[in-house]
Design an enzyme around this catalytic site. Structure first.
Site, short mmCIF file in Angstrom:
data_model
loop_
_atom_site.label_atom_id
_atom_site.label_comp_id
_atom_site.label_asym_id
_atom_site.label_seq_id
_atom_site.Cartn_x
_atom_site.Cartn_y
_atom_site.Cartn_z
N LYS A 80 32.43 7.66 10.56
CA LYS A 80 30.96 7.77 10.69
C LYS A 80 30.33 7.45 11.75
O LYS A 80 29.65 8.17 12.24
CB LYS A 80 30.62 6.99 9.61
CG LYS A 80 30.70 7.16 7.98
CD LYS A 80 30.04 6.23 7.10
CE LYS A 80 30.69 6.31 5.69
NZ LYS A 80 30.04 5.27 4.72
N ASP B 135 23.63 7.32 2.93
CA ASP B 135 23.97 6.04 2.70
C ASP B 135 22.65 5.01 2.51
O ASP B 135 22.71 4.48 1.40
CB ASP B 135 24.84 5.21 3.50
CG ASP B 135 26.53 5.96 3.52
OD1 ASP B 135 26.68 6.36 2.57
OD2 ASP B 135 27.15 5.51 4.48
P1 NDP Z 1 34.11 -2.12 7.58
O1 NDP Z 1 35.67 -2.13 7.77
O2 NDP Z 1 33.24 -1.47 8.80
O3 NDP Z 1 33.51 -3.63 7.58
C1 NDP Z 1 34.17 -4.40 7.07
C2 NDP Z 1 33.07 -5.63 6.70
O4 NDP Z 1 33.75 -6.75 5.70
C3 NDP Z 1 33.07 -6.59 7.94
O5 NDP Z 1 31.74 -7.42 8.09
C4 NDP Z 1 34.11 -7.71 7.93
O6 NDP Z 1 33.79 -8.91 8.65
C5 NDP Z 1 33.86 -8.08 6.26
N1 NDP Z 1 35.28 -8.62 5.91
C6 NDP Z 1 36.32 -7.98 5.58
N2 NDP Z 1 37.11 -8.74 5.00
C7 NDP Z 1 36.61 -9.93 4.58
C8 NDP Z 1 36.89 -11.24 4.27
N3 NDP Z 1 37.94 -11.53 3.54
N4 NDP Z 1 35.73 -12.24 3.94
C9 NDP Z 1 34.61 -11.96 4.63
N5 NDP Z 1 34.22 -10.74 5.44
C10 NDP Z 1 35.34 -9.80 5.04
O7 NDP Z 1 33.74 -1.46 6.23
P2 NDP Z 1 32.36 -0.81 5.77
O8 NDP Z 1 31.30 -1.46 6.32
O9 NDP Z 1 32.55 0.79 6.03
O10 NDP Z 1 32.62 -0.93 4.11
C11 NDP Z 1 32.43 -2.23 3.69
C12 NDP Z 1 32.31 -2.34 2.40
O11 NDP Z 1 31.50 -1.69 1.64
C13 NDP Z 1 33.68 -1.88 1.64
O12 NDP Z 1 34.21 -2.47 0.63
C14 NDP Z 1 33.50 -0.63 1.25
O13 NDP Z 1 34.24 -0.07 0.19
C15 NDP Z 1 31.80 -0.60 0.75
N6 NDP Z 1 30.95 0.59 0.73
C16 NDP Z 1 30.51 1.09 -0.23
C17 NDP Z 1 29.76 2.35 -0.27
C18 NDP Z 1 29.30 2.54 -1.50
O14 NDP Z 1 28.72 3.87 -1.43
N7 NDP Z 1 29.06 1.80 -2.55
C19 NDP Z 1 29.46 3.12 1.02
C20 NDP Z 1 30.32 2.48 1.98
C21 NDP Z 1 30.97 1.26 2.10
P3 NDP Z 1 34.52 -9.10 10.18
O15 NDP Z 1 33.50 -8.21 11.11
O16 NDP Z 1 34.39 -10.41 10.26
O17 NDP Z 1 35.92 -8.39 10.08
#
Ligand code: NDP
Length: 303
Positions: free
Chosen positions: A88, A124
């Site tokens: 994206k 989104d």
């Molecule tokens: P990214 O990989 O860009 O970001 C992941 C985020 O999750 C970061 O803030 C990361 O923190 C955090 N994170 C990962 N693992 C953990 C953990 N164990 N504990 C705490 N924080 C954690 O992913 P996206 O932003 O693209 O997606 C995030 C979520 O949103 C996903 O689950 C995705 O499926 C969902 N989503 C749903 C959509 C929908 O239409 N329903 C649309 C887009 C996304 P850090 O920076 O510290 O690594």
């Protein structure tokens, strides 16, 4: 059924003579967007022949291949493209024009073919707003929002919160670098709305906050909850962007405490319906119910 996954090599030999749409990602097998869009198109085609030749495909595109993929899909006259993880942000640099509302998020998830190139949109934010209204009966306007996460999804959500004039926005993330980078961007857009950074899990949250989980904590069964609801002020509602599994530890605890909660399926549906509106002109409100039924069936078929 996961359905067919196309590769760029197959696109080189492309011979489909209908109107093509596609989602690009890496990995892409998990995406249920083809099921949602093809179900809506099939439903529309029952009463209007113009949609009969339309089909939505799933294409595996590793990040270094994204520029070639977009050139190829444009040359093959794909009507529209959806982008999912991890494309994206990079796609923002590759499109020829960006919709005004999508620019602050620095990410696009929907592209529309034009003779001069791709026009990028971000649906989104619309998906999140529509989902909050539908599932929790809440508006972002006037809400104290606690946003968990600072990745791509959180970035779009945060910009939407500010564009809709939330009352305040707090962002909590595990990693400080990503959180602080997001805060820097948000302060430039805040226009008087208080924006602050918190630890994850936060020690305290505003009473009556609207909590949005945009972390991926909860995707795997062994993941801890990003927030212990028993140790903070009672929120007005919890929206977890994760939809598979349908109930994360955060939503389970919300249900136990009697806090209203909803998973991310509604956001997925509404962002998809808005993308289809951009490509077809058919109102998102009309296709969203068709997409929801298809998404539920697709998820049930995979579990
Ligand atoms: P990214 O990989 O860009 O970001 C992941 C985020 O999750 C970061 O803030 C990361 O923190 C955090 N994170 C990962 N693992 C953990 C953990 N164990 N504990 C705490 N924080 C954690 O992913 P996206 O932003 O693209 O997606 C995030 C979520 O949103 C996903 O689950 C995705 O499926 C969902 N989503 C749903 C959509 C929908 O239409 N329903 C649309 C887009 C996304 P850090 O920076 O510290 O690594």
């Amino acid at each position: 059924m996961a359905g067919e996954i196309l590769t760029l090599a197959e696109l080189e030999r492309w011979s489909f003579d209908g109107t093509a749409l596609a989602v690009l990602g890496h990995p892409i097998g998990h995406s249920i967007s083809p099921e949602m869009h093809n179900a809506a198109l099939a439903q529309l085609a029952k009463t209007d022949a113009q949609w009969r030749g339309w089909k939505y495909f799933r294409i595996e595109v590793p990040p270094p291949e994204l520029p070639r993929a977009l050139d190829l899909l444009h040359a093959r006259r794909f009507r529209g493209v959806n982008l999912t993880v991890p494309h994206k942000v990079m796609a923002c640099e590759l499109v020829d024009e960006i919709d005004e509302a999508a620019r602050p998020a620095g990410a696009v998830n929907t592209l529309l073919w034009n003779s001069w190139g791709w026009r990028g949109f971000n649906t989104d934010g619309y998906g999140l707003s529509a989902a909050l209204r539908e599932t929790l009966g809440r508006e972002l306007a006037g809400a104290d929002v606690l946003l968990l996460g600072a990745g791509g999804a959180a970035r779009g959500a945060a910009v939407e919160c500010l564009q809709r004039r939330c009352a305040s926005l707090a962002v909590a993330n595990r990693g400080h670098a990503r959180r602080d980078e997001l805060l820097y961007l948000l302060r430039g857009l805040a226009d008087g709305i208080p924006v602050k950074a918190l630890e994850l899990p936060p020690a305290a949250i505003p009473a009556g906050a609207l909590v949005i989980n945009a972390t991926s904590a909860g995707l795997k069964p062994e993941d801890p909850s990003p927030l212990d609801l028993a140790s903070v002020a009672r929120p007005a509602g919890i929206y977890d962007m994760i939809y598979n599994p349908p109930q994360t530890p955060l939503l389970r605890q919300a249900a136990q405490l009697g806090v209203r909660g909803a998973n991310g399926l509604s956001m997925l549906v509404h962002q998809g319906a808005k993308a289809l509106e951009i490509w077809t002109g058919v109102a998102a409100e009309r296709t969203a119910p068709m997409m929801r039924a298809a998404a539920q069936a697709a998820l049930a078929g995979r579990s």
